[in-house]
Design an enzyme around this catalytic site. Structure first.
Site, short mmCIF file in Angstrom:
data_model
loop_
_atom_site.label_atom_id
_atom_site.label_comp_id
_atom_site.label_asym_id
_atom_site.label_seq_id
_atom_site.Cartn_x
_atom_site.Cartn_y
_atom_site.Cartn_z
N ARG A 246 38.42 19.97 0.30
CA ARG A 246 37.35 19.25 -0.36
C ARG A 246 37.13 17.92 0.35
NH1 ARG A 246 36.24 23.43 -2.28
NH2 ARG A 246 35.92 23.97 -4.48
N GLU A 275 28.73 15.98 -0.25
CA GLU A 275 28.09 17.26 0.02
C GLU A 275 27.02 17.59 -1.03
OE1 GLU A 275 29.96 21.69 0.42
OE2 GLU A 275 31.11 20.05 1.28
N HIS A 296 30.32 24.03 5.28
CA HIS A 296 31.11 24.60 4.18
C HIS A 296 31.11 26.13 4.24
CE1 HIS A 296 32.63 23.63 -0.12
NE2 HIS A 296 33.24 24.70 0.36
#
Length: 334
Positions: A246, A275, A296
């Site tokens: 993350r 993000e 991602h």
């Protein structure tokens, strides 16, 4: 089934066709064909009507949203491994069960982590761009051109030795890396022996001694900016950081400053602190060859997404058959 033979299921994003087809066969499923993230208003409307909400990591299922849910909402079956986007405690207080899809993304994410571990020191993206951006200008092999760094024989420090961290360690060991790790708990002696792994109870001490750092821990309040400016300063100037976990685990501004100052050799990032926004300074560093950026995609395989969908379906069917879903997420202990 409880009140309905076919529970009403609201799915927030486009899922693989095979998963959506099965959802429609089993449930009264509302699909998101155009794959646009639902607005807050759409989510509120959904929780007022649906028996089951199937969100993804891009959906914020917080206490305010849960408070507006109708009494019929009994299950939040997340299409995700992590559940940091859901207020599990708030759901539990409303009698809503939360489930996730664990153990299906381990190998895919570990593969991508290893890809970044190779890509950054060996300058793979830079090399590919030479041929793509300036075709015909490559003059051939040269003994001193596009030199990267060898990873064989280096030390990797894995932050978070869960399933994914362990899978990364197995791959890294096969590439000749020496395994070091920091974790809340020490792994079993058998795993340590298999991986010839060195455990560090002090993250600071490990960071100062490794050549590559792989971030594989979950995002929690305790891991927010775990790699702070102070900790990044402990790294060697020849070290690299890879993050497929993350984005908020690393202080992104501090990382940018360290990269620009040459205090860290490079980074491979599949996740970002804000993000889907990507800091323009990171993009600039990527254009300079100091960072490899991916959108991602660590778990983005067809097989993985179908496996996730299968778990969502199993969790829904199990719940409405009157049993505890196999992937129930428990609220935090107070």
């Amino acid at each position: 089934m409880t009140n309905r033979k076919r529970p009403k299921v609201y799915i927030t994003r486009k899922l693989p066709d095979a998963v959506e087809t099965r959802m429609r066969e089993l449930f009264e499923a509302e699909l998101n064909i155009d794959d646009r993230p639902p607005s807050r208003e759409q989510l509120i409307a959904a929780v007022k009507e649906a028996d089951v909400l199937v969100p993804t990591v891009t959906d914020r299922i917080d206490s305010d949203l849960i408070a507006q849910a109708g009494s019929q909402l009994k299950l939040i079956a997340s299409f995700s491994n992590g559940t940091d986007h859901i207020d599990v405690d708030a759901a539990a207080k409303r009698g809503i069960t939360v489930t996730n899809t664990p153990n299906v993304l381990t190998e895919d994410t570990a593969d991508m982590t290893m890809a970044l571990i190779l890509a950054v020191p060996r300058r793979l993206v830079q090399g590919a761009r030479v041929l793509m951006d300036k075709p015909g200008e490559w003059e051939g092999w040269s003994p001193t051109w596009m030199l990267g760094r060898r990873i064989w024989g280096k030390r990797i420090g894995i932050i978070g030795m869960g399933r994914i961290g362990t899978a990364v360690a197995r791959r890294a060991k096969a590439f000749g890396l020496s395994i070091h790790y920091h974790n809340r708990r020490r792994v079993s002696p058998a795993t340590e022996e298999e991986l010839e792994a060195t455990y560090w109870d002090s993250l600071d001490q490990m960071l100062a001694r490794v050549d590559i750092v792989s971030v594989n821990c979950p995002s929690t309040p305790a891991t927010f900016h775990l790699l702070s400016a102070r900790r990044l300063a402990l790294l060697q100037p020849s070290s690299y950081i890879v993050n497929t976990a993350r984005g908020d685990i690393i202080d992104e501004d501090a990382l940018i400053q360290a990269l620009r100052a040459g205090k860290i050799a490079g980074a491979g990032l599949d996740v970002f602190e804000n993000e889907p926004a990507v800091n323009p300074k990171l993009v600039k560093l990527a254009n300079e060859g100091k960072v490899v950026l991916l959108p991602h995609t660590g778990s983005a395989t067809i097989e993985g997404r179908i496996d996730m969908g299968d778990k969502v379906i199993i969790n829904i069917r199990t719940y409405f058959d009157g049993h505890r879903p196999p992937n129930r997420v428990l609220p935090s202990r107070t």
